[in-house]
Structures are given as C-alpha cells and as structure tokens.
Scaffold this motif. Structure first.
Motif, short mmCIF file in Angstrom:
data_model
loop_
_atom_site.label_atom_id
_atom_site.label_comp_id
_atom_site.label_asym_id
_atom_site.label_seq_id
_atom_site.Cartn_x
_atom_site.Cartn_y
_atom_site.Cartn_z
N TRP A 134 -10.01 -3.26 -3.03
CA TRP A 134 -8.65 -3.14 -3.59
C TRP A 134 -7.98 -4.50 -3.65
CZ3 TRP A 134 -4.92 -4.63 -0.18
CH2 TRP A 134 -5.09 -4.40 1.18
N ARG A 175 -18.55 6.79 -0.60
CA ARG A 175 -19.02 6.04 -1.77
C ARG A 175 -19.54 4.67 -1.34
NH1 ARG A 175 -15.12 5.56 -6.90
NH2 ARG A 175 -13.98 4.05 -5.62
N THR A 176 -18.76 3.98 -0.50
CA THR A 176 -19.19 2.67 -0.01
C THR A 176 -19.05 2.63 1.50
OG1 THR A 176 -18.18 1.74 -2.02
CG2 THR A 176 -18.87 0.18 -0.32
N LYS A 196 -3.63 6.91 -4.23
CA LYS A 196 -4.41 7.37 -5.39
C LYS A 196 -5.37 8.47 -4.97
CE LYS A 196 -8.60 4.70 -5.82
NZ LYS A 196 -9.44 5.80 -6.26
N PRO A 243 -8.81 10.84 -5.68
CA PRO A 243 -10.12 10.49 -6.25
C PRO A 243 -10.15 10.80 -7.74
CG PRO A 243 -10.25 12.48 -4.90
CD PRO A 243 -8.87 11.94 -4.73
N ILE A 259 -22.40 9.67 -1.73
CA ILE A 259 -22.20 10.11 -3.12
C ILE A 259 -22.76 9.10 -4.13
CG2 ILE A 259 -20.25 11.59 -2.53
CD1 ILE A 259 -18.42 9.49 -3.79
N GLY A 267 -12.60 4.24 3.91
CA GLY A 267 -11.91 2.98 4.19
C GLY A 267 -11.23 3.10 5.55
N ALA A 288 -8.94 10.46 1.56
CA ALA A 288 -8.64 9.17 2.22
C ALA A 288 -9.02 8.08 1.22
CB ALA A 288 -9.44 9.03 3.51
N GLY A 301 -13.70 9.50 1.23
CA GLY A 301 -13.20 8.16 1.49
C GLY A 301 -13.50 7.68 2.89
N LYS A 331 -14.18 -6.78 1.83
CA LYS A 331 -13.29 -5.63 1.81
C LYS A 331 -12.57 -5.71 3.14
CE LYS A 331 -15.82 -2.07 -0.76
NZ LYS A 331 -14.94 -1.01 -1.23
N ARG A 332 -11.39 -5.11 3.22
CA ARG A 332 -10.65 -5.16 4.48
C ARG A 332 -11.54 -4.67 5.62
NH1 ARG A 332 -5.29 -6.65 6.16
NH2 ARG A 332 -4.82 -5.48 8.01
N LEU A 377 0.86 -1.18 0.00
CA LEU A 377 0.00 0.00 0.00
C LEU A 377 0.90 1.23 0.00
CD1 LEU A 377 -2.43 -1.38 2.70
CD2 LEU A 377 -3.02 -1.03 0.31
N GLY A 405 -7.20 5.90 -0.64
CA GLY A 405 -6.54 4.61 -0.78
C GLY A 405 -5.38 4.56 -1.75
N PHE A 406 -5.15 3.36 -2.25
CA PHE A 406 -3.90 3.05 -2.95
C PHE A 406 -4.14 2.20 -4.20
CE2 PHE A 406 -3.22 3.52 1.54
CZ PHE A 406 -2.09 4.32 1.62
N SER A 449 -8.39 4.28 6.48
CA SER A 449 -7.74 5.57 6.78
C SER A 449 -8.78 6.62 7.13
CB SER A 449 -6.90 6.04 5.59
OG SER A 449 -5.99 5.05 5.21
N LEU A 475 -20.41 12.94 -6.79
CA LEU A 475 -19.42 14.01 -6.94
C LEU A 475 -19.40 14.40 -8.42
CD1 LEU A 475 -16.36 12.56 -4.96
CD2 LEU A 475 -18.08 14.16 -4.13
P1 NA7 Z 1 -9.26 2.11 1.04
O1 NA7 Z 1 -9.61 1.05 1.98
O2 NA7 Z 1 -9.04 1.74 -0.38
O3 NA7 Z 1 -10.41 3.22 1.13
C1 NA7 Z 1 -10.49 4.26 0.20
C2 NA7 Z 1 -11.80 4.95 0.35
O4 NA7 Z 1 -11.87 6.00 -0.60
C3 NA7 Z 1 -12.99 4.04 0.07
O5 NA7 Z 1 -14.04 4.43 0.90
C4 NA7 Z 1 -13.27 4.34 -1.39
O6 NA7 Z 1 -14.58 4.04 -1.78
C5 NA7 Z 1 -13.03 5.82 -1.43
N1 NA7 Z 1 -12.72 6.28 -2.78
C6 NA7 Z 1 -11.70 5.89 -3.55
N2 NA7 Z 1 -11.75 6.53 -4.74
C7 NA7 Z 1 -12.83 7.32 -4.70
C8 NA7 Z 1 -13.40 8.22 -5.62
N3 NA7 Z 1 -12.87 8.41 -6.82
N4 NA7 Z 1 -14.53 8.85 -5.26
C9 NA7 Z 1 -15.06 8.65 -4.04
N5 NA7 Z 1 -14.57 7.82 -3.12
C10 NA7 Z 1 -13.45 7.16 -3.45
O7 NA7 Z 1 -7.94 2.88 1.50
P2 NA7 Z 1 -7.48 3.21 2.98
O8 NA7 Z 1 -6.30 4.09 2.87
O9 NA7 Z 1 -8.60 3.67 3.80
O10 NA7 Z 1 -7.05 1.82 3.57
C11 NA7 Z 1 -6.12 1.01 2.89
C12 NA7 Z 1 -5.66 -0.10 3.76
O11 NA7 Z 1 -4.74 0.41 4.73
C13 NA7 Z 1 -6.69 -0.76 4.58
O12 NA7 Z 1 -7.44 -1.69 3.92
C14 NA7 Z 1 -5.87 -1.39 5.71
O13 NA7 Z 1 -5.29 -2.57 5.25
C15 NA7 Z 1 -4.82 -0.37 5.92
P3 NA7 Z 1 -14.92 2.56 -2.38
O14 NA7 Z 1 -14.90 1.65 -1.19
O15 NA7 Z 1 -13.81 2.23 -3.35
O16 NA7 Z 1 -16.21 2.72 -3.03
#
Ligand code: NA7
Length: 557
Positions: free
Chosen positions: A516, A231-232, A171, A173, A373, A209, A401, A207, A351-352, A167, A403-404, A211, A378
């Motif tokens: 992811w 988003r989720t 990335k 959004p 959203i 997830g 927040a 975000g 999902k994690r 990780l 993710g990667f 973080s 958005l």
């Molecule tokens: P995550 O778990 O990938 O979470 C990223 C969050 O950002 C997740 O809620 C995504 O929604 C959201 N996201 C990503 N791209 C977008 C866009 N374009 N628009 C709106 N929302 C978006 O990353 P974290 O850093 O929180 O955690 C990573 C890992 O670190 C975790 O699993 C642990 O192992 C420690 P989505 O769910 O994709 O719909």
C-alpha cells in the motif's frame, strides 16, 4: 474568540445566506480554519490554532475523537510503536501524568488517551461530530474555501486542512458478490463498538496484513473454526509486548523533553541507533547472532535496523528474510502450511513489517486452516460463504482484514476543488503531487497533515503529526503577521519535491513490493511510492529551512 480573517474579509458571512438550490441549507458559518478529522492530528491542530487566536472548527465523521483508533477496534488492535514514543510531547504535564500500562498500547488504551486529551484541553466544544465533509471549493477572488458537509451545511474559511489520517478509507476485497454473504461481515477498520463474539462460529478471514495478523490469534481462540484466506504472506516478528518497566519509564520521564528531541531528530521518529555496518560485511555467524538477538528483543525495528543496507541491498536483505523464513518453519508444525506462510517474492520491510503475538503459532491449532488464494483463487462470495476455484466454504461470520486506500483515498474522496475548479482527484490522477506533503499547487490555503510526500507512515506518526501541526500553525501566524492572505506551493517546487521523493524511494528496495506504500493494493491506483523515505530528522530540517528562507518554494500573496 477573535476571528482575524473573517473580520478582515468583512461581512462575507453576513452576506451569505441559505441556498437550497444546491441542496445546502442553513446560514453559512465563517471561520479562519476548517480542519477535517479529530484524530491526533486534528486534535493537536485545534489546540494550537485556538491558542494562536484563529477561529477553528474541526469536522469529524465519527461521534468521538480518536481517528484511526476510533475505527480500528478489532480484537488485538494495538500500536506497533512503543507507547512512550507514540504520545503527544507538546504538554509537559500531560506526558508526565499519563501512564501507559504496556510497551505497545492497545487500541482501547490509546482511545482513552485521545479522549483524555480532548477533555483536558476542552477540545470537544470546537469539534462537530457525526459530520462528514462532502466537498471544499476555493474562491480565488475572496481567498476563501467553502466547505460543504454531507448533511448540507456550508462553512467558509480562509484555510482548509485535511487531517484525515493515512489509513482511514477502508477497502473491501475486490471480489464478485462482495455483499452476497448473508451472515455478518466485519471490516477490521470499521469494527463494531460493542465488540463481536465469535464463540462457536465458523469464521472466514480475508487478509493477512497487520490487522489480520493481530486479530487472527484472538479470533481463533474464540471461533469454532477459522479459515484464513491469504494472498500474500507477511514478514512478522514477535512484539515481545509486556508491561512497561517502571524504572525505565521513570528514567525516560525524568528526561522526557530531551528524549523527545532525539525522536524529532531521528530517522523514524524513535530513538534507534542507526547501523553503520553492512550485513554483507558480517560473517554468517555474526549475522545469525544479531538476527537472533533482534528476534528475541522483538518489535518493528528489531530486525530492519540491524544493518545499514537491509533497505537498499537485495543480497543483504535476503539474509534477514531467510532468517525470518527459518523462524516460521521452526514455529509452524505442518511443513506445507509453513511454506505457504513464508514470504518469498518481496524483500523484508518493503511492505509494512508486522509485529505479532503468537500469529504463526495459531496455525498449529486444530481449528485453524490456511487457504493460499494464489494457489486456489477466490471466485466469489456466496450467501453461505466463499467459493474458491476448487472449494466451497460455509461460514457463520466473515472478517475483511483487507486494508485501506492509504494516504490518498480519503483526500480524493472529498470533492476538493482548487483554482479554476481543478479537483484534487484530477490533479492526482497519475499519483499524488505535493510540496513537502503539506501543500499542493493549484490549491491555495489548503494543507494536508502527514500527506503523501512526507515521512508519515514511515515514521512514528505522533512525531510527524506534531511537526506538521506546528509548521502549519506557524505558517498561518506568519501570514497573519505579514498581512498575507494566501500561500500556495509553486509548480517548480512541487515538481522538484515529487522528483526528490521518487529519487530517494528508488534508492531503496521499497518499490519492489506490491504494497500500500506503492498504492499497489488498490486496483487502478497509480503505482507511486507515497511516503517520503528521507527520514524524519532530515525532513524536519528541510521544512525549517523553507521557513528560514521566507517560505521558499511557496507563493505568498
Ligand atoms: P494491509 O496491510 O493492506 O493488509 C491487507 C491484507 O488484505 C493483505 O494481506 C492483502 O493482501 C489482503 N487483501 C487486500 N485485498 C484483497 C483481495 N481483494 N483479495 C484477497 N486479499 C486481499 O492492511 P491492514 O489493515 O492489515 O494494515 C494496514 C496498516 O495498519 C499496517 O500496515 C500498519 O501500518 C497498521 P496483499 O498483501 O495486498 O496481497
């Protein structure tokens, strides 16, 4: 330091000189091994390889060790694996002397630990900081990798190892005008070292997830107002964090080597009793009692390890998912907000799983608003904030927040070219292909630590890192002892392993989520299950067996 391979190759380094035409400069340095990344994987590899007599250099983009724990400094960042487990086991004195203050260590404490290890074992002298690798090219005739840095330096090495973490490529959004906002934006994976003070500010977070879930409660405490764009929704369970119980710690330390061995042979790299009973065989009352117990115990495995079919059977999983939704509805005052926070379209654990401290409670604060959203998408970022389909939001600061590009993003970002110039990006265009998550056909003498196709992110990373670092070091010693100059996965073994990884994943519910783990969070990324879900202990046995059978599935030359 004896440069075993460089001596054997006799003068490649001496003959190599400055090349300005390609934009590179300076003399080409020669090593047995170039390792990329000074996180826990690169640090341990350096320690082992130096100890085994290989001239080794570690190239690291940051200005200090720590990897993931160097970059992810957002408020609330902490590990979701217990600190007594998430630590090196290779040195008896180190594990006895280091004292973790909490059950789940914070990012600053884990970073201090990494720095302590670097000092204790004198690692920094062989780590080049602020050095980002741009490319690595294999010369089959010389059995040599040429590694190029962004600053233009070139290094030769017989072996090239990417210990770049799972990780590490954050990335943003994918949204129109992502750089349009005129105020400060912060990505959780690249947080400023001096910290951020949100006091009095209107903050937007995208975000939810791990973080987001860890940082949102703390940002909400500071900010004048916080808007969370979700988003989720995620399944999250209380961390039940706190100080380590000194008696428990002493008991573990009295028996640490045996304790670690259990972790190594376990399913996820931590000692958890594997359930033997189906959730469907339990009565509703029994399930309710077990789920309540898990919830109050807290932690990432507390619910998912209660029954043996939660990861494989949708109906079984629906019971635990219902339970978490009932907890969210109980905690969150506003029923509409609670519904938005309830995950409904993927099974728990696919999902994690998140662990939190007062995440859902945060939505009861007056200064926090949740925007779903999916209902109100958005549209773009504006100089003042965010435009959704139905509203304009103004902020003073924004947090991504988001993710990667997990597990593969950092590897393909480097221009790694193997035999006949084939790049790893081309090779993995339809998803990563590895043998054991360690090597790739067409890329001799190139290793990945906790690469795709290994347990990695589905395990206690420290256990998986140590196993891979030791396997790679033993392999290099074997090559040296037997006068062999290259090792490469065969096409057949890679095909079989890829098939096996997919078959095991398809027996679980994991592929049902847009996670992811599946590469589904990055637009255009092939939808392939990335880690190996067969378990840490069984995977270790497979790796050991490969060695016992003379590196079965590898071509040694
Ligand atoms: P995550 O778990 O990938 O979470 C990223 C969050 O950002 C997740 O809620 C995504 O929604 C959201 N996201 C990503 N791209 C977008 C866009 N374009 N628009 C709106 N929302 C978006 O990353 P974290 O850093 O929180 O955690 C990573 C890992 O670190 C975790 O699993 C642990 O192992 C420690 P989505 O769910 O994709 O719909």
């Amino acid at each position: 330091m004896r440069h075993w391979y460089t001596i054997e190759r006799g003068g490649v380094a001496a003959a190599a000189e400055t090349s300005t035409a390609s934009g590179t400069h300076g003399p080409i340095e020669d090593f047995d091994v170039v390792v990329v990344g000074a996180g826990f994987a690169g640090m341990y590899l350096l320690h082992l390889l130096r100890g085994a007599g290989f001239s080794t250099v570690v190239l690291e983009a940051a200005d200090d060790v720590g990897g993931t724990w160097y970059w992810n400094r957002y408020p609330g960042a902490r590990c979701d694996v217990r600190s007594i487990d998430y630590s090196y086991s290779f040195d008896l004195d180190l594990e006895q002397e280091w004292v973790w203050s909490e059950k789940y260590a914070t990012q600053p404490e884990i970073l201090r630990y990494a720095q302590h290890v670097a000092d204790r074992f004198g690692l920094r002298r062989d780590i080049r900081f602020e050095t980002r690798v741009a490319g690595a090219t294999y010369d089959e005739g010389a059995a040599c990798w040429t590694v190029t840095t962004e600053a233009g330096a070139r290094l030769h090495a017989r072996f090239y190892v990417m210990a770049t973490g799972c990780l590490s490529t954050s990335k943003k959004p994918e949204i129109e005008g992502v750089d349009a906002f005129e105020g400060p934006t912060y990505h959780t994976g690249h947080w400023p070292h001096e910290g951020v003070d949100f006091t009095g500010l209107r903050v937007g977070v995208i975000g939810t997830g791990s973080s987001g879930i860890q940082s949102i409660p703390l940002i909400a405490e500071q900010a004048q107002h916080l808007t969370v764009f979700q988003r989720t929704p995620n399944y999250s369970i209380p961390a039940a964090n706190g100080p380590n119980d000194p008696d428990e710690l002493a008991a573990i330390k009295a028996n640490y080597p045996a304790y670690r061995e259990v972790n190594r042979r376990s399913f996820g790299g931590v000692d958890i009793e594997l359930p033997t009973r189906s959730a469907l065989a339990a009565s509703p009352d029994e399930r309710a009692e077990a789920f309540e117990r898990g919830w109050s115990q807290g932690g990432i495995f507390a619910l998912s390890a209660l029954y043996n079919d939660l990861r494989t059977d949708l109906e079984a999983n629906s019971h635990v998912a219902d339970f978490v939704r009932s907890k969210i509805r109980h905690v969150v005052d506003d029923p509409d907000v609670a519904e938005k926070l309830c995950p409904t379209d993927y099974p728990l654990g696919t999902k994690r799983m998140c662990v939190d401290s007062d995440y859902f409670e945060t939505y009861n604060r007056d200064n926090v608003r949740l925007v779903d959203i999916r209902e109100d998408p958005l549209v773009r970022l504006t100089p003042q904030g965010i435009e959704t389909a139905s509203e304009l939001f103004e902020f003073d600061a924004m947090v991504f927040a988001t993710g990667f590009d997990a597990m593969t993003g950092t590897i393909v970002a480097v221009d790694v070219a193997g035999r006949d110039g084939l790049t790893i990006k081309q090779k993995w265009s339809e998803g990563p292909r590895t043998y054991l998550g360690l090597m790739v056909e067409g890329f001799p003498n190139f290793f990945t630590v906790t690469g795709p196709g290994s347990p990695s992110v589905l395990s206690n990373m420290m256990v998986s890192i140590e196993q891979h670092a030791e396997w790679i070091t033993d392999c290099l010693v074997h090559l040296r002892d037997n006068d062999l100059r290259s090792i490469e996965a065969t096409r057949e073994s890679e095909d079989e392993w890829v098939l096996h990884v997919n078959e095991v994943a398809s027996m679980t519910l994991y592929p049902l989520a847009n996670s992811w783990y599946m590469g589904a969070n990055v637009p255009g990324k092939p939808r392939v299950f990335l880690p190996y879900v067969g378990g840490v202990g069984p995977y270790r046995d497979i790796c050991d067996e490969v060695v016992e059978h003379g590196y079965k599935g590898f071509a040694l030359a």
